[in-house]
Scaffold this active site. Structure first.
Site, PDB file in Angstrom:
ATOM      1  N   GLU A   1       0.803  -1.228   0.000  1.00 48.03           N
ATOM      2  CA  GLU A   1       0.000   0.000   0.000  1.00 48.03           C
ATOM      3  C   GLU A   1       0.834   1.275   0.000  1.00 48.03           C
ATOM      4  O   GLU A   1       0.734   2.102   0.906  1.00 48.03           O
ATOM      5  CB  GLU A   1      -0.955   0.006   1.198  1.00 48.03           C
ATOM      6  CG  GLU A   1      -1.979  -1.107   1.149  1.00 48.03           C
ATOM      7  CD  GLU A   1      -3.075  -0.947   2.193  1.00 48.03           C
ATOM      8  OE1 GLU A   1      -2.933  -0.101   3.096  1.00 48.03           O
ATOM      9  OE2 GLU A   1      -4.078  -1.674   2.102  1.00 48.03           O
TER      10      GLU A   1
ATOM     11  N   GLU B   1      -5.298  -8.686   0.800  1.00 47.01           N
ATOM     12  CA  GLU B   1      -6.039  -8.350   2.028  1.00 47.01           C
ATOM     13  C   GLU B   1      -7.504  -8.110   1.707  1.00 47.01           C
ATOM     14  O   GLU B   1      -7.828  -7.487   0.692  1.00 47.01           O
ATOM     15  CB  GLU B   1      -5.512  -7.063   2.690  1.00 47.01           C
ATOM     16  CG  GLU B   1      -4.190  -7.201   3.376  1.00 47.01           C
ATOM     17  CD  GLU B   1      -3.711  -5.890   4.021  1.00 47.01           C
ATOM     18  OE1 GLU B   1      -4.553  -5.086   4.469  1.00 47.01           O
ATOM     19  OE2 GLU B   1      -2.492  -5.686   4.049  1.00 47.01           O
TER      20      GLU B   1
HETATM   21  C1  BG6 Z   1      -4.414  -2.146   5.334  1.00 46.34           C
HETATM   22  C2  BG6 Z   1      -3.058  -2.428   5.891  1.00 46.34           C
HETATM   23  O1  BG6 Z   1      -4.381  -0.835   4.922  1.00 46.34           O
HETATM   24  O2  BG6 Z   1      -5.508  -2.169   6.164  1.00 46.34           O
HETATM   25  C3  BG6 Z   1      -3.081  -3.198   7.183  1.00 46.34           C
HETATM   26  O3  BG6 Z   1      -2.224  -3.039   4.951  1.00 46.34           O
HETATM   27  C4  BG6 Z   1      -4.170  -2.639   8.067  1.00 46.34           C
HETATM   28  O4  BG6 Z   1      -1.826  -3.132   7.767  1.00 46.34           O
HETATM   29  C5  BG6 Z   1      -5.492  -2.894   7.371  1.00 46.34           C
HETATM   30  O5  BG6 Z   1      -4.191  -3.120   9.371  1.00 46.34           O
HETATM   31  C6  BG6 Z   1      -6.703  -2.486   8.177  1.00 46.34           C
HETATM   32  O6  BG6 Z   1      -6.615  -1.150   8.531  1.00 46.34           O
HETATM   33  P1  BG6 Z   1      -6.951  -0.658   9.984  1.00 46.34           P
HETATM   34  O7  BG6 Z   1      -6.743   0.818   9.938  1.00 46.34           O
HETATM   35  O8  BG6 Z   1      -8.371  -1.021  10.225  1.00 46.34           O
HETATM   36  O9  BG6 Z   1      -6.010  -1.374  10.876  1.00 46.34           O
END
Ligand code: BG6
Length: 478
Positions: free
Chosen positions: A168, A378
């Protein structure tokens, strides 16, 4: 449904994490400090000033965690390597204890038939490089990153086939240099664009080195992709939507996949004195480092409408950096676009839209524009989970969310997208960078909160058994 073609037989049903969010052991065995180790110590930057010093102690409990993955039947585990465990100061002598830790983790996964997917950089830049030359703002980062990558390829390239270069970039650059909520807490679009250009070059160079050193492996960056929707069929809204595509998505994706900046966004940056300084030879570096697949982190879509020139200003929070903000507050660039609430979509407890079809749309758009294989690196739901008196976690909302997204992936495959795998975020609960431990994503509950480490015990949620079944049926029974 008409009968859809099934998920490929070797589909990577996976789950993901990142070093800072799970490992803990922040200063053990020779590890150097990262910018996050420092940043979390500035009061008020994270939820309840929580840090990842211990996180969920994966550093000491990785065997137990891998055993749980094996019990579930997980096919792939995506984790990141902490640069500061390998090279405590970013460059210089390799720390053998760091190599050993990841080598053991990789062996443990392979012994359980779990494919290791390695992320090279998940935001934890060595503090030493930030201090020495302001990290991503200096061109020196290009060679230093390449050097770090080469150490990893040399030690792990024999056992790891799938690699993610930068996680990201749009988020760590956007939140670090514009929204000023990540280190180095800067709010300056011009500086953001220059740091971003260096990250593009570092990414491309590391990919070229990979192809030289690990010819049988596959590598790609992971992009936080929040597909854009137009608010209406009003032509001005369509222009806004197309502008958002250019500035929020293609600005990164075209550089990764085509080796060049998109013309319309470039024109906007140039007209507004925001374009980065591009040196002779940079175009060749970008063109020589094209990925084998696109990594996609998908959480939500964003909807855009026309933004008059005297509209919402391009202030610090104007970069949407797709997925890292709620949807209720409008952000945008005057004369280009601004976000609006999508009345058709519900939102999570953190005000992110819930939009499974958006994932199908993401996969179709990427396929149609770049025609590369895609690895979903993800996707998941951050929610408050309740631990019942008899220690159960009935996370039906998570099952519902994930089932709809798996179904959308299936549709996209039927549409013709080449999807290599699907990694949920996350396997165990972990630290959310800015939201502490209360925003849970895992299949496995970790018994800790912001106030107390408690016993860090692992407990299987209902979603654990659900994903186990999904994997066992190769995505047929969701
Ligand atoms: C993604 C990241 O942006 O979202 C993760 O790669 C992150 O590291 C995930 O934890 C969820 O985001 P958040 O802000 O809910 O932890």
């Amino acid at each position: 449904h008409v009968k859809r073609k099934p998920f490929p037989q070797d589909f990577l049903w996976g789950s993901a994490s990142a070093a800072y969010q799970v490992e803990g052991a922040w200063d053990l065995d020779g590890k150097g400090k990262s910018i996050w180790d420092e940043y979390v110590r500035i009061p008020g930057t994270t939820y309840k000033d929580t840090n990842g010093d211990v996180a969920v102690d994966h550093y000491h409990r990785y065997k137990e965690d891998v055993a749980l993955m094996a019990e579930m039947g997980l096919k792939a585990y995506r984790f990141s390597i902490a640069w500061t465990r390998i090279l405590p100061n970013g460059t210089g002598e390799v720390n053998q204890a760091g190599i050993q830790f990841y080598s053991d983790l990789i062996d443990e996964l392979i012994a359980h038939n779990i494919e290791p997917l390695v992320t090279i950089y998940h935001w934890d830049l060595p503090q030493a490089l930030q201090d020495k030359y302001a990290g991503w703002e200096s061109r020196q980062i290009i060679d230093d990153f390449d050097n770090y990558c080469r150490v990893l390829y040399k030690h792990f390239g024999d056992r790891v086939k799938y690699w993610v270069s930068l996680n990201e970039q749009n988020v760590f650059i956007g939140l670090g240099y514009l929204a000023a909520v990540h280190p180095p807490k800067v709010s300056d679009r011009k500086r953001m664009m220059q740091a971003n250009h260096h990250a593009n070059l570092a990414n491309a160079k590391a990919i070229a080195s990979f192809h030289e050193m690990v010819p049988n492996g596959l590598i790609g960056p992971s992009f936080a992709y929040g597909p854009a929707y137009p608010k209406s069929a009003l032509p001005a809204d369509i222009i806004a939507f197309e502008n958002a595509n250019e500035v929020e998505s293609y600005w990164w994706l075209d550089v990764y996949c085509k080796g060049k900046y998109p013309r319309i966004a470039w024109n906007f940056m140039e007209e507004n004195d925001l374009a980065p300084v591009v040196e002779p030879g940079d175009d060749a570096i970008l063109a020589a480092g094209l990925p084998d697949f696109i990594g996609v982190n998908y959480y939500q879509t964003a909807t855009y409408e026309w933004n008059p020139i005297d509209g919402i200003t391009g202030d610090a929070s104007s970069q949407n950096t797709t997925g890292k903000k709620g949807t209720s507050k409008s952000t945008g660039i005057p004369g280009m676009y601004r976000t609006v609430k999508n009345e058709f979509l519900e939102t999570t407890d953190w005000d992110w839209t819930i939009d499974p079809q958006g994932l199908r749309i993401a996969l179709r758009r990427l396929t149609s524009r770049y025609d590369l294989p895609i690895l979903i690196t993800e996707n998941g739901l951050g929610a408050f989970d309740d631990l019942t008196a008899d220690e159960q976690i009935h996370d039906t909302y998570r099952i519902d969310y994930l089932a709809k997204h798996v179904d959308a992936v299936h549709d996209a495959i039927a549409d013709g997208a080449r999807v290599l795998g699907y990694c949920t975020w996350s396997f165990t609960d972990l630290l959310s960078w800015l939201n502490g431990y209360q925003k849970r994503y895992g299949f496995v509950y970790v018994n800790r909160d912001e106030e107390s480490m408690k016993d860090l015990r692992r407990m299987k949620k209902d979603s654990f058994y659900w994903y186990k079944k999904v994997i066992a049926t190769n995505g047929e029974d969701i």
